[in-house]
Design an enzyme around this catalytic site. Structure first.
Site: not given
Ligand code: ADP
Length: 392
Positions: A9, A91, A179, A239, A377
């Site tokens: 990832n 990912r 996500h 962000r 994940e």
């Protein structure tokens, strides 16, 4: 000896990895990451019980993404001590409109994913680099790309649309959502622990460095807060989240900022860091006595509450709310503040359960069931990799 599935990832400043037995939802063997790639890289790996099995710090920034990936492959080989890796799962942030499922990588897929780089310039190149490196070094090694966008391809056309002229929409300027691997994993957990809830109207709050909310009905994504890029929606570590596009025009026309400077502002200098002027890290802000730290957290919570109302409207009501990722799993105060702001929707927490922060944290009989469910994940990527290759 059972083979393993290796999961990579690769993000903009960290590369996470995990190794699983290649059996049906096989056991985790090792997991770890290199943080601060390019600045002060730090590698740490743990076994399934959480015991540290490898750790290294690099004092200079000499270790770039390429070298960090090579280092992870080397450490992985050492930890596996001769046990073979039989597939890699990756990912990949952007699958565009083309990839609604994980896919076995071949040269045509790599080309298609490279064409999506302009849609995710800060993430996609990092995701593709290890895929290309492994393809070059071991061309017969099966690799599976798993997308952050794929889970959201079930959204109705309206939820994916911007009010832009059609030619721009046709060129791919639309809401994609991100996500997705995290949301998919949480849905799979809910299906295991509460099937009725898993089939109802849910908002899942993935609150980490990146943060977004997803509205889910009957296990499928209906709407979410991230859009064309992963900068939209909630306040994040660095962000902005949603911003009036007029601000960008102002910055260009009145402040003379160019695209690079604006990108830096939107992605790296804003969010919790920008508002607090202290840190992007929620733990640091919680420890700070500065009013600006409290203001940053208040704005973070306020935006979650506002967007939850929007997603509840998209769902036509709300039955469940799930907190996940670093802040969602660990910060009881954020959970309490979000629930207080959403009380009108039926969120009502049990203070003791919220303090424990595991499983159901709402009061018995509350209109909306609220849970804390840790995300994973890498596990989702391993499952997909196994499924695509027919290991299970
Ligand atoms: P990423 O998006 O990088 O995977 P994580 O899901 O690990 O991020 O979340 C990182 C965020 O979680 C940081 O803001 C961090 O401060 C926050 N966090 C982690 N542990 C705690 C904690 N115990 N209390 C509050 N915030 C926490």
């Amino acid at each position: 000896m059972t083979g393993c599935i290796a999961v990579l990832n690769a993000g903009s400043s960290s590369i996470k990895f995990a190794l699983y037995e290649a059996t049906d939802d096989g056991a985790l063997l090792f997991r770890g990451q290199i943080e601060n790639v390019g600045l002060a890289p730090h590698l740490k790996a743990v076994d399934a019980a959480g015991a540290v099995v490898a750790e290294h710090r690099w004092t200079s920034g000499a270790l770039d993404h390429h070298a960090a990936t090579a280092e992870i492959l080397k450490v992985g080989r050492e930890l596996l001590a001769g046990r073979p890796v039989i597939a890699f799962g990756h990912r990949v942030v952007h699958g565009g409109t083309e990839f609604a499922q994980p896919v076995l990588v071949d040269p045509a897929v790599i080309e298609a994913l490279a064409r999506l780089v302009p849609l995710a310039p800060l993430h996609q190149p990092h995701n593709l680099a290890p895929i290309e490196a492994i393809a070059a070094a071991a061309p017969t090694m099966p690799q599976v790309a798993c997308f952050d966008t794929a889970f959201h391809r079930t959204q109705p056309a309206l939820a994916q649309a911007f009010a832009l002229p059609r030619d721009l929409t046709a060129a791919g300027v639309r809401r994609y959502g991100f996500h997705g691997l995290s949301y998919d994993y949480i849905v799979s957990r809910l299906q295991a622990i509460d099937l009725v809830l898993a089939r109802s109207r849910l908002v899942i709050a993935h609150l980490g460095n990146g943060a977004s909310l997803c509205a889910i009905r009957d296990g499928r994504s209906v709407a979410n807060t991230m859009g064309f890029t992963a900068v939209d929606g909630l306040v994040m570590g660095t962000r902005t989240g949603s911003l009036d596009p007029g601000v960008l025009l102002y910055l260009m026309q009145e402040r003379g900022m160019d695209a690079k400077a604006i990108e830096d502002l939107l992605y790296r200098r804003s969010g919790l860091l920008g508002v607090s002027g202290i840190s992007s890290d929620m733990r640091t802000l919680r420890q700070s006595k500065a009013p600006a730290a409290a203001e940053a957290i208040a704005l973070f919570v306020y935006r979650i509450v506002r967007e939850t109302g929007s997603l509840a409207a998209a769902l036509g009501g709300l039955d469940g709310f799930v907190f996940t990722a670093g802040i969602g799993e660990n910060d009881a105060a954020v959970r309490a503040e979000v629930a207080a702001g959403c009380r009108w929707l039926g969120l009502d927490l049990d203070a003791d359960r919220n303090a424990k922060g595991q499983g159901v944290i709402s009061r018995d009989g509350a209109k909306v069931k609220v849970l804390v469910v840790p995300t994973d994940e890498e596990r989702m990527i391993a499952r997909y990799t196994g499924a695509v290759l027919g290991f299970r």
